[in-house]
Write a protein that holds these residues in place. Sequence first.
Motif: not given
Length: 142
Positions: A39-45, A56-61, A110-111, A131-139
Amino acid sequence: MTYRNALRRALAAVIVLPALAWVAPADAERAPATLAMLDRIAPGQWQVHAREAGGFEGRLCLAEGRPLIQLRHPGQACRQFVVQDEANAISVSYVCGQAGSGLTRIRYENDQLLQIEAQGIAKGLPFSFNAEARRLGNCTAR
């Protein structure tokens, strides 16, 4: 990671996952898991980048973090068993019938950054990746 190491990890998943699925329900009955870290994971892309070939490789909204549990079984109704539920890390074993099974560990850095380890069986074949998941911003709208 060498092919031999990947094969060893995948075979370990075949042996370990059924055992986890057998043990986890008893743990779940004792105290309901909340997976609050997700639940702490920020929504977005989010960009998921595997550290080795075949991951696994890809972008997720993402509206929330729970889809990260089943990256190799997206959108499938699978039975999930919480193995670990801590403030900065979760581990979930899941079974999707004939579609396969998996064990995913997600560590909150972190967020903007998460670490994901997953292994299991999908489409009759073993998988294992870090894998590493990085938040890119808003979807972005498509």
